[in-house]
Design a protein around this motif. Structure first.
Motif, PDB file in Angstrom:
ATOM      1  N   ALA A  71      27.149 -21.626 -25.177  1.00  0.00           N
ATOM      2  CA  ALA A  71      27.454 -23.338 -23.650  1.00  0.00           C
ATOM      3  C   ALA A  71      25.203 -23.756 -24.233  1.00  0.00           C
ATOM      4  N   GLU A  72      24.911 -22.750 -24.227  1.00  0.00           N
ATOM      5  CA  GLU A  72      23.316 -23.405 -25.146  1.00  0.00           C
ATOM      6  C   GLU A  72      23.662 -23.582 -26.622  1.00  0.00           C
ATOM      7  N   LEU A  73      24.017 -22.833 -27.529  1.00  0.00           N
ATOM      8  CA  LEU A  73      24.335 -23.474 -28.788  1.00  0.00           C
ATOM      9  C   LEU A  73      25.272 -24.577 -28.643  1.00  0.00           C
ATOM     10  N   THR A  74      26.317 -24.704 -28.129  1.00  0.00           N
ATOM     11  CA  THR A  74      27.215 -25.771 -28.261  1.00  0.00           C
ATOM     12  C   THR A  74      26.111 -27.480 -27.580  1.00  0.00           C
ATOM     13  N   SER A  75      25.625 -26.853 -26.372  1.00  0.00           N
ATOM     14  CA  SER A  75      24.734 -28.034 -25.379  1.00  0.00           C
ATOM     15  C   SER A  75      24.042 -28.397 -27.166  1.00  0.00           C
ATOM     16  N   TRP A  76      22.757 -27.971 -27.936  1.00  0.00           N
ATOM     17  CA  TRP A  76      21.619 -28.342 -28.716  1.00  0.00           C
ATOM     18  C   TRP A  76      22.700 -29.223 -29.824  1.00  0.00           C
TER      19      TRP A  76
ATOM     20  N   GLY B  43      22.019 -42.186 -33.476  1.00  0.00           N
ATOM     21  CA  GLY B  43      21.768 -42.790 -33.844  1.00  0.00           C
ATOM     22  C   GLY B  43      21.318 -43.037 -31.648  1.00  0.00           C
ATOM     23  N   LEU B  44      21.541 -42.728 -30.742  1.00  0.00           N
ATOM     24  CA  LEU B  44      20.952 -42.198 -29.295  1.00  0.00           C
ATOM     25  C   LEU B  44      19.904 -41.390 -29.038  1.00  0.00           C
ATOM     26  N   SER B  45      19.906 -42.044 -27.945  1.00  0.00           N
ATOM     27  CA  SER B  45      18.612 -40.951 -27.932  1.00  0.00           C
ATOM     28  C   SER B  45      17.830 -41.588 -26.182  1.00  0.00           C
TER      29      SER B  45
ATOM     30  N   TRP C 205      22.360 -28.412 -38.233  1.00  0.00           N
ATOM     31  CA  TRP C 205      21.947 -30.215 -37.777  1.00  0.00           C
ATOM     32  C   TRP C 205      20.775 -29.548 -36.906  1.00  0.00           C
ATOM     33  N   MET C 206      19.922 -28.773 -37.048  1.00  0.00           N
ATOM     34  CA  MET C 206      18.498 -28.738 -36.290  1.00  0.00           C
ATOM     35  C   MET C 206      18.109 -30.324 -36.195  1.00  0.00           C
ATOM     36  N   LEU C 207      18.187 -30.436 -37.886  1.00  0.00           N
ATOM     37  CA  LEU C 207      17.146 -31.337 -38.505  1.00  0.00           C
ATOM     38  C   LEU C 207      17.185 -32.829 -37.700  1.00  0.00           C
TER      39      LEU C 207
ATOM     40  N   ALA D 115      22.344 -32.607 -30.827  1.00  0.00           N
ATOM     41  CA  ALA D 115      22.045 -33.339 -32.019  1.00  0.00           C
ATOM     42  C   ALA D 115      22.373 -34.558 -32.730  1.00  0.00           C
ATOM     43  N   THR D 116      24.166 -33.728 -32.604  1.00  0.00           N
ATOM     44  CA  THR D 116      24.728 -35.442 -32.832  1.00  0.00           C
ATOM     45  C   THR D 116      24.887 -36.314 -32.901  1.00  0.00           C
ATOM     46  N   ALA D 117      24.500 -35.834 -31.190  1.00  0.00           N
ATOM     47  CA  ALA D 117      23.984 -37.905 -30.909  1.00  0.00           C
ATOM     48  C   ALA D 117      22.947 -38.732 -31.005  1.00  0.00           C
ATOM     49  N   VAL D 118      21.256 -37.585 -30.933  1.00  0.00           N
ATOM     50  CA  VAL D 118      20.905 -38.232 -32.168  1.00  0.00           C
ATOM     51  C   VAL D 118      20.689 -38.338 -33.317  1.00  0.00           C
TER      52      VAL D 118
END
Length: 109
Positions: A74-79, A89-91, A40-42, A83-86
């Motif tokens: 929490a950090e893992l979930t946040s990132w 198409g959200l940025s 998902w980091m991609l 990535a899911t939002a990006v």
């Protein structure tokens, strides 16, 4: 130990296993290696992948040293949610979004 604490510990141990796998690979940057473990980091921009990788390592170290699994989770979930939002198409540069100033208050509906 409560069920919630046990689940948090299991999630942290799974995360730790993935981080160990990443550290054993010596090909590529930390962000490149972590992108293999966390595809998902991609969805993130390259600079954000670097920030994400370092933030996840830092949060994991804090979790392991304090015995507080929620820090890393929490950090893992946040990132991951970022990535899911990006990917959706959200940025910050998305057309049609209006960002409010920090000092601006909004009335409750």
């Amino acid at each position: 130990m409560s069920r919630r604490e046990a689940e948090g510990r299991v999630r942290l141990l799974n995360f730790a296993a993935q981080l160990i796998t990443v550290t054993l690979d010596d090909r590529g940057s930390l962000a490149e290696r972590m992108s293999k473990a966390f595809p998902w980091m991609l969805a993130l921009l390259p600079a954000d992948r670097e920030s994400c990788a370092q933030d996840l390592v830092d949060a994991a170290r804090a979790s392991f040293s304090t015995g507080q699994p929620h820090l890393a989770i929490a950090e893992l979930t946040s990132w991951k949610e970022t990535a899911t939002a990006v990917a959706a198409g959200l940025s910050s540069g998305s057309a049609g979004l209006e960002w409010l100033d920090d000092d601006e208050t909004v009335e409750r509906p």
